[in-house]
Structures are given as C-alpha cells and as structure tokens.
Design a protein around this motif. Sequence first.
Motif, PDB file in Angstrom:
ATOM      1  N   LEU A 139       0.877  -1.278   0.044  1.00  0.00           N
ATOM      2  CA  LEU A 139      -0.030   0.230  -0.086  1.00  0.00           C
ATOM      3  C   LEU A 139       0.863   1.321  -0.013  1.00  0.00           C
ATOM      4  N   VAL A 140       0.723   1.966  -0.932  1.00  0.00           N
ATOM      5  CA  VAL A 140       1.408   3.348  -1.220  1.00  0.00           C
ATOM      6  C   VAL A 140       0.872   4.337  -0.288  1.00  0.00           C
ATOM      7  N   PRO A 141       1.986   4.968   0.634  1.00  0.00           N
ATOM      8  CA  PRO A 141       1.121   5.897   1.412  1.00  0.00           C
ATOM      9  C   PRO A 141       1.095   7.194   0.530  1.00  0.00           C
ATOM     10  N   GLY A 142      -0.038   7.968   1.237  1.00  0.00           N
ATOM     11  CA  GLY A 142      -0.266   9.341   0.595  1.00  0.00           C
ATOM     12  C   GLY A 142      -1.528   9.845   1.216  1.00  0.00           C
ATOM     13  N   PRO A 143      -2.003  10.976   0.293  1.00  0.00           N
ATOM     14  CA  PRO A 143      -3.054  11.448   1.116  1.00  0.00           C
ATOM     15  C   PRO A 143      -4.198  10.747   0.927  1.00  0.00           C
ATOM     16  N   ASP A 144      -5.269  10.945   2.055  1.00  0.00           N
ATOM     17  CA  ASP A 144      -6.481   9.932   2.197  1.00  0.00           C
ATOM     18  C   ASP A 144      -7.309  10.333   1.116  1.00  0.00           C
ATOM     19  N   VAL A 145      -7.363   9.351   0.013  1.00  0.00           N
ATOM     20  CA  VAL A 145      -8.337   9.746  -0.840  1.00  0.00           C
ATOM     21  C   VAL A 145      -9.776   9.119  -0.731  1.00  0.00           C
ATOM     22  N   SER A 146     -10.576   9.741   0.189  1.00  0.00           N
ATOM     23  CA  SER A 146     -11.747   9.300   0.594  1.00  0.00           C
ATOM     24  C   SER A 146     -12.805  10.775   0.111  1.00  0.00           C
ATOM     25  N   ILE A 147     -13.571  10.490  -1.285  1.00  0.00           N
ATOM     26  CA  ILE A 147     -14.126  11.917  -1.609  1.00  0.00           C
ATOM     27  C   ILE A 147     -15.644  11.821  -1.079  1.00  0.00           C
ATOM     28  N   GLY A 148     -15.949  12.560  -0.333  1.00  0.00           N
ATOM     29  CA  GLY A 148     -17.494  12.803   0.352  1.00  0.00           C
ATOM     30  C   GLY A 148     -18.026  13.716  -0.379  1.00  0.00           C
ATOM     31  N   LEU A 149     -19.472  13.476  -0.443  1.00  0.00           N
ATOM     32  CA  LEU A 149     -20.564  14.537  -1.235  1.00  0.00           C
ATOM     33  C   LEU A 149     -20.055  14.256  -2.779  1.00  0.00           C
ATOM     34  N   MET A 150     -19.844  12.784  -2.999  1.00  0.00           N
ATOM     35  CA  MET A 150     -19.614  12.705  -4.413  1.00  0.00           C
ATOM     36  C   MET A 150     -20.726  13.238  -5.495  1.00  0.00           C
ATOM     37  N   VAL A 168      -6.308  13.059  -5.840  1.00  0.00           N
ATOM     38  CA  VAL A 168      -6.302  11.908  -6.799  1.00  0.00           C
ATOM     39  C   VAL A 168      -5.030  11.894  -7.806  1.00  0.00           C
ATOM     40  N   ALA A 169      -4.712  13.108  -8.214  1.00  0.00           N
ATOM     41  CA  ALA A 169      -3.568  13.205  -8.968  1.00  0.00           C
ATOM     42  C   ALA A 169      -2.252  13.012  -8.177  1.00  0.00           C
ATOM     43  N   LYS A 170      -2.355  13.430  -6.904  1.00  0.00           N
ATOM     44  CA  LYS A 170      -0.976  13.366  -5.900  1.00  0.00           C
ATOM     45  C   LYS A 170      -0.991  11.828  -5.631  1.00  0.00           C
ATOM     46  N   GLN A 171      -2.061  11.271  -5.374  1.00  0.00           N
ATOM     47  CA  GLN A 171      -1.626   9.881  -4.925  1.00  0.00           C
ATOM     48  C   GLN A 171      -1.300   8.929  -6.340  1.00  0.00           C
ATOM     49  N   LEU A 172      -1.893   9.337  -7.259  1.00  0.00           N
ATOM     50  CA  LEU A 172      -1.322   8.579  -8.637  1.00  0.00           C
ATOM     51  C   LEU A 172       0.119   8.763  -8.743  1.00  0.00           C
ATOM     52  N   GLY A 173       0.311  10.112  -8.799  1.00  0.00           N
ATOM     53  CA  GLY A 173       1.928  10.339  -8.584  1.00  0.00           C
ATOM     54  C   GLY A 173       2.718   9.757  -7.788  1.00  0.00           C
ATOM     55  N   LEU A 174       2.299   9.433  -6.476  1.00  0.00           N
ATOM     56  CA  LEU A 174       3.138   8.598  -5.453  1.00  0.00           C
ATOM     57  C   LEU A 174       3.236   7.314  -5.898  1.00  0.00           C
ATOM     58  N   LEU A 175       2.108   6.810  -6.416  1.00  0.00           N
ATOM     59  CA  LEU A 175       2.000   5.319  -6.925  1.00  0.00           C
ATOM     60  C   LEU A 175       2.989   4.952  -7.939  1.00  0.00           C
ATOM     61  N   VAL A 176       3.022   6.003  -8.948  1.00  0.00           N
ATOM     62  CA  VAL A 176       3.929   5.818  -9.918  1.00  0.00           C
ATOM     63  C   VAL A 176       5.432   5.869  -9.634  1.00  0.00           C
ATOM     64  N   GLU A 177       5.565   6.765  -8.780  1.00  0.00           N
ATOM     65  CA  GLU A 177       6.819   7.108  -8.347  1.00  0.00           C
ATOM     66  C   GLU A 177       7.423   5.715  -7.816  1.00  0.00           C
ATOM     67  N   ARG A 178       6.489   5.063  -6.846  1.00  0.00           N
ATOM     68  CA  ARG A 178       7.129   3.960  -6.281  1.00  0.00           C
ATOM     69  C   ARG A 178       7.297   2.747  -7.136  1.00  0.00           C
ATOM     70  N   ALA A 179       6.184   2.619  -8.112  1.00  0.00           N
ATOM     71  CA  ALA A 179       6.219   1.636  -9.293  1.00  0.00           C
ATOM     72  C   ALA A 179       7.318   1.776 -10.039  1.00  0.00           C
ATOM     73  N   ARG A 180       7.757   2.926 -10.414  1.00  0.00           N
ATOM     74  CA  ARG A 180       9.076   2.987 -11.252  1.00  0.00           C
ATOM     75  C   ARG A 180      10.330   2.609 -10.452  1.00  0.00           C
ATOM     76  N   LEU A 181      10.169   3.030  -9.135  1.00  0.00           N
ATOM     77  CA  LEU A 181      11.282   2.777  -8.368  1.00  0.00           C
ATOM     78  C   LEU A 181      11.683   1.209  -8.212  1.00  0.00           C
ATOM     79  N   LEU A 182      10.545   0.552  -8.314  1.00  0.00           N
ATOM     80  CA  LEU A 182      10.527  -1.102  -8.064  1.00  0.00           C
ATOM     81  C   LEU A 182      10.859  -1.762  -9.560  1.00  0.00           C
ATOM     82  N   LYS A 183      10.363  -1.097 -10.373  1.00  0.00           N
ATOM     83  CA  LYS A 183      10.761  -1.443 -12.020  1.00  0.00           C
ATOM     84  C   LYS A 183      12.130  -1.324 -12.247  1.00  0.00           C
ATOM     85  N   GLY A 184      12.795  -0.271 -11.680  1.00  0.00           N
ATOM     86  CA  GLY A 184      14.252  -0.083 -11.972  1.00  0.00           C
ATOM     87  C   GLY A 184      14.582   0.523 -13.140  1.00  0.00           C
TER      88      GLY A 184
END
Length: 184
Positions: A139-150, A168-184
């Motif tokens: 689980l990649v840490p990052g902002p809590d993306v719980s969108i209320g009053l959708m 959402v964009a911030k969370q995606l950025g962090l996810l991709v950063e981590r995935a790129r690191l793991l991918k090498g």
Amino acid sequence: MTDMTIAALCGSLRRASMTRMLRATLPELAPEGVRILDVEIDAVPMFNSDIREDSGTPEAVTALCEALAAADAVVLCSPEYNRMVPGALKNAMDWVSTEPGFPMSGKPVAVMTQSPGPRGGNMSNYAWRQVLSVIGAELVPGPDVSIGLMEEKVADGKLVDEPSRKLVAKQLGLLVERARLLKG
Ligand SMILES: Cc1cc2nc3c(=O)[nH]c(=O)nc-3n(C[C@H](O)[C@H](O)[C@H](O)COP(=O)(O)O)c2cc1C
C-alpha cells in the motif's frame, strides 16, 4: 511513450456508479507515460474452491490475475457498503489471493473511495488497507483519497471537483513514483 500500466478496478458493478466515474477520471490525472487499464470483475463468481477443484480456475479469475500480474501498479476505486469494503471486489481479491503466483503480492496499490455521504467511504478505505496488507500488496502511502459528497463533485461521468482531482493526481503520482522505483 507509455512505460507503465496501472490496473484500475471498480468496486461497484452498477451502470451509473460514481465509483466508476472516479475511475474514469484517472487517465486524465495520471502522470505522463502511464496507461490506465480498466480491469472488470463483473464475471468473477462467488469464491468457492470447489469450482477450481471441479472445473479449474474460472476464466474471469484467470483474466483478472493476468491483468494484475502484468500491471506495474493497481488502483482500487471503491464504494463503502455498511461501513465496509464492497463484497464483489473483496470476493475478487479473495480469488486472486488463492491463485498461484499471488499477483497482488508486492504490487504497489492505491485505494480511492467515494460516497454520497460526507465521509467519503473512509471506513471502507481503511478496511481495504487491512485486506491488502494480508494479501501482501504494498500500500503506497499518500493522501487519504476518500471523496465525500460525490454527487456534487461529478459531471458528465467524471470527477470535476478541483480539490478532489488534486488529491487523486497526488496519489497517482506517488503510486507511479513507487512503481517506477520497483521497476528499476
Ligand atoms: C448495501 C449498501 C450499503 C451502503 N453503506 C454505506 C456506508 O456504509 N457508507 C456510505 O458512505 N455509503 C453507503 N452506501 C451508499 C453508497 O455509498 C452509495 O450507494 C454509492 O453511490 C455507491 O457507490 P456507486 O455509486 O459507485 O455504486 C451504501 C449503499 C448500499 C447499496
């Protein structure tokens, strides 16, 4: 150039799902070079190991596992049902967790929940963390993306609320950063 694929799963099966609208917004908020691949769970049967023993792994489960294994990262877009994760997506993860190769193991994952209520399905968001930790996802840490009053934040099938889009964009950025690191 596309160098990364994120498998995006939706925890609601209904046509007019707002969770699906959240998922539909991911491509425009993802970093450059990232392809969002919608992976469907509609055809996954209720988990029963007898099915596998009697007739092999269901086709829908194999397809799901292959899509997850091939992806560099995963996003779970989820509603909250009775303060919990929705059964259909949990069921899909139950199948995946019992398949050889454990396609979610070590996979970077981000969870995003939504709700028409004010809390954005945050209990489901946190319950997902428990499930994901048990099945070995990262689980990649990052902002809590719980969108209320959708309901007030979508238009034409997409998330249009700017502060939520930024999260959402911030969370995606962090996810991709981590995935790129793991991918090498
Ligand atoms: C069985 C059921 C249980 C629900 N429980 C909750 C809940 O615990 N918290 C919440 O915020 N919304 C709850 N809701 C409302 C859902 O958030 C709402 O129906 C939402 O639109 C579902 O997501 P979808 O639009 O992607 O289908 C529940 C809805 C259903 C059908």
